[in-house]
Design a protein around this motif. Sequence first.
Motif, PDB file in Angstrom:
ATOM      1  N   PRO A 154       0.829  -1.208   0.000  1.00 12.54           N
ATOM      2  CA  PRO A 154       0.000   0.000   0.000  1.00 12.54           C
ATOM      3  C   PRO A 154       0.864   1.259   0.000  1.00 12.54           C
ATOM      4  O   PRO A 154       2.008   1.253   0.468  1.00 12.54           O
ATOM      5  CB  PRO A 154      -0.799  -0.119   1.301  1.00 12.54           C
ATOM      6  CG  PRO A 154      -0.689  -1.538   1.716  1.00 12.54           C
ATOM      7  CD  PRO A 154       0.608  -2.040   1.192  1.00 12.54           C
ATOM      8  N   ASP A 159       0.858   5.306   1.160  1.00 14.25           N
ATOM      9  CA  ASP A 159       0.216   6.368   1.941  1.00 14.25           C
ATOM     10  C   ASP A 159       0.560   7.712   1.315  1.00 14.25           C
ATOM     11  O   ASP A 159       1.743   8.058   1.167  1.00 14.25           O
ATOM     12  CB  ASP A 159       0.693   6.329   3.390  1.00 14.25           C
ATOM     13  CG  ASP A 159       0.211   5.071   4.113  1.00 14.25           C
ATOM     14  OD1 ASP A 159      -0.977   4.742   3.989  1.00 14.25           O
ATOM     15  OD2 ASP A 159       1.045   4.414   4.769  1.00 14.25           O
ATOM     16  N   ARG A 172      -4.631   5.996   2.371  1.00 12.41           N
ATOM     17  CA  ARG A 172      -3.897   4.763   2.045  1.00 12.41           C
ATOM     18  C   ARG A 172      -4.459   4.191   0.749  1.00 12.41           C
ATOM     19  O   ARG A 172      -5.653   3.904   0.643  1.00 12.41           O
ATOM     20  CB  ARG A 172      -4.002   3.744   3.175  1.00 12.41           C
ATOM     21  CG  ARG A 172      -3.486   2.363   2.811  1.00 12.41           C
ATOM     22  CD  ARG A 172      -3.024   1.562   4.004  1.00 12.41           C
ATOM     23  NE  ARG A 172      -1.769   2.085   4.522  1.00 12.41           N
ATOM     24  CZ  ARG A 172      -0.968   1.397   5.343  1.00 12.41           C
ATOM     25  NH1 ARG A 172      -1.310   0.186   5.746  1.00 12.41           N
ATOM     26  NH2 ARG A 172       0.154   1.925   5.787  1.00 12.41           N
ATOM     27  N   TYR A 173      -3.573   4.013  -0.231  1.00 12.58           N
ATOM     28  CA  TYR A 173      -3.955   3.474  -1.538  1.00 12.58           C
ATOM     29  C   TYR A 173      -3.540   2.005  -1.611  1.00 12.58           C
ATOM     30  O   TYR A 173      -2.346   1.686  -1.480  1.00 12.58           O
ATOM     31  CB  TYR A 173      -3.268   4.255  -2.663  1.00 12.58           C
ATOM     32  CG  TYR A 173      -3.734   5.683  -2.783  1.00 12.58           C
ATOM     33  CD1 TYR A 173      -4.679   6.055  -3.735  1.00 12.58           C
ATOM     34  CD2 TYR A 173      -3.215   6.681  -1.941  1.00 12.58           C
ATOM     35  CE1 TYR A 173      -5.107   7.378  -3.841  1.00 12.58           C
ATOM     36  CE2 TYR A 173      -3.639   7.993  -2.035  1.00 12.58           C
ATOM     37  CZ  TYR A 173      -4.583   8.337  -2.990  1.00 12.58           C
ATOM     38  OH  TYR A 173      -4.998   9.647  -3.094  1.00 12.58           O
ATOM     39  N   THR A 174      -4.497   1.122  -1.809  1.00  8.57           N
ATOM     40  CA  THR A 174      -4.206  -0.295  -2.014  1.00  8.57           C
ATOM     41  C   THR A 174      -4.003  -0.519  -3.501  1.00  8.57           C
ATOM     42  O   THR A 174      -4.877  -0.174  -4.313  1.00  8.57           O
ATOM     43  CB  THR A 174      -5.362  -1.171  -1.505  1.00  8.57           C
ATOM     44  OG1 THR A 174      -5.579  -0.890  -0.121  1.00  8.57           O
ATOM     45  CG2 THR A 174      -5.034  -2.649  -1.669  1.00  8.57           C
ATOM     46  N   GLY A 195      -8.506   5.496  -2.935  1.00  7.60           N
ATOM     47  CA  GLY A 195      -7.517   4.539  -2.435  1.00  7.60           C
ATOM     48  C   GLY A 195      -7.918   3.088  -2.603  1.00  7.60           C
ATOM     49  O   GLY A 195      -7.109   2.191  -2.327  1.00  7.60           O
ATOM     50  N   PRO A 232      -8.636  -0.505  -4.352  1.00 12.32           N
ATOM     51  CA  PRO A 232      -7.970  -1.175  -5.469  1.00 12.32           C
ATOM     52  C   PRO A 232      -8.914  -1.388  -6.642  1.00 12.32           C
ATOM     53  O   PRO A 232     -10.136  -1.445  -6.473  1.00 12.32           O
ATOM     54  CB  PRO A 232      -7.536  -2.522  -4.863  1.00 12.32           C
ATOM     55  CG  PRO A 232      -8.555  -2.783  -3.792  1.00 12.32           C
ATOM     56  CD  PRO A 232      -8.902  -1.422  -3.225  1.00 12.32           C
TER      57      PRO A 232
END
Length: 572
Positions: free
Chosen positions: A459, A461, A466-468, A515, A517
């Motif tokens: 991930p 930040d 928070r980007y998955t 963020g 997916p």
Amino acid sequence: MPTSDYEQDTSTGFGPLRIRARGRAVMTNPTINRGTAFTQPQRKQLGLVGLVPSSVTTLENQVRRVYEQYRRTTTRLGKYLHLNGVRDRNEVLFYRLLTSNIEEMLPIIYTPTIGEAIERFSHEFSRPRGVFLSIDHPEMMEESFLNFGIEPDEVDLVVVTDSEGILGIGDQGIGGIQIAIGKLNVYTAAAGIHPRRCIPVVLDVGTDNLGLLSSEMYLGERHARVRGEKYDQFLDRFVHTVTELFPNAMLHWEDFGTSNAHRLLTKYREEICTFNDDIQGTAAVVLAAILAAVDVTGLPLGDHRVCVFGAGSAGIGIANLIRDTMLRTGASETEEEAYARFYPIGINGLYVDDQPELLAFQRPYARTRAEVEHWAVADPAHITLEDVIRNVKPTILIGTSTRGGAFTREIVEEMSSYCQRPIIFPLSNPTSRAEATPADVLTWSDGRALVATGSPFGPVDYDGTRYTIAQANNALIFPGLGLGVATCRATRISEGMIAAAAEALASMVNAYRQGAPLLPSISALRQVSATVAVAVAKQAEKEGLAREPLTDPIQQIYQRMWQPIYPEIEAV
């Protein structure tokens, strides 16, 4: 499936195991061996008294033990070899361990670690698995398959490679058998294809890898790679042998070189049930991520401009499926209109129609010289990615080039200047060859880019979010496709079935949250594969390609999925 040691109905995930073998013969067969998990009555019946420790353990405890051993192994190759050893002793234990830890172990039994295992094949060789076919002995082909010992109606999958285009490492000769084995491991772990309904094959046509030819340890044919008419005759013999011996099998092409991959798929796809994962599997998982991303942008698919950087087999395969989706959904009314949305770039820059080196499958995407002659470029004979970004302003950028770092800060910032939510997919493997890292893409786009990668990334930040990161891993597509085809016994694989797989995958995510997916997690692989399988089987039936009627698709798919549990034993 009768053998000298046992028999089992492999067409269902729930059949009993009837064992003829006794004593040590039981312990040396990975299909029937369960080691310390044999009960006392079973030990008595099968002649195992005194051959295993006294205590009877559970499958769960066995998994715990081999997992501890796995964790103690310090190198990726060591972990790969350890898992191979478990599989060679006890198949149920191996697949139970793998399915229980799929997200952790997929990079070990599949990419990227399998690349090292392929390179080291002749040095680490232990127990042979699969069928080895030599171009120097084509007359042995049928005998080789018969010696593998599976009945004609008991084969769902044949995965074959000629090892010319292995991952990012090129020609690996006979070591390519490992990629076929790795694929089948994923088919079983992810989709429950019974491990005894699969055949991995390597076509040993020689190698142009001088390192292999110079090594005394090399186990393949010692001559340069055969091409031309002799190669085509060998391939034709192979295809006809497989289809005659195993009439229900899907033939999966894997890691063929660019010059052959599209050509072979085009030649045989209308004749037999066949699939190229590098072309169609990659395309399907990328299409799924694009469909999820396009939903977020709010711009219809047909209004996007697509730049494919590294437009070889995989890149053009992706473009083909996106183009077909545009046509099928009415996003583009004509083929000419659909082709006009794509800007493919190769080693000599943007594809232009006066470039003699373009292959037949690339030419439909070439721009005309008249179209580009007024562009502002430094070198009209080599129109770069930067030139395309400035002059075309693409909204989707796909990287299949293996050129690490090719998506620079300037490129991402330029896309972000005219596009609110640029779709940027650096898909090349391994991580070192990714066109950009997700962290850089998100930083340079102020968190606005929609990102999917080919390699696994953790991930990111950025600015409190928070980007998955979605991994466009073919394992999200090909296992479910194979399961769907096997369940309905499809006569061939259509573009509609590939698109149905992609749409089913895309339906499993909600990417609107910042963020989130663009694809499901690898940890949900069994559910993903079942979902894809149902969609594929239904589409096959809709197109008249299914030989097995779908009376209850979900139950039929579930019934087909082999479970890594110890089945009931009957001593015979």
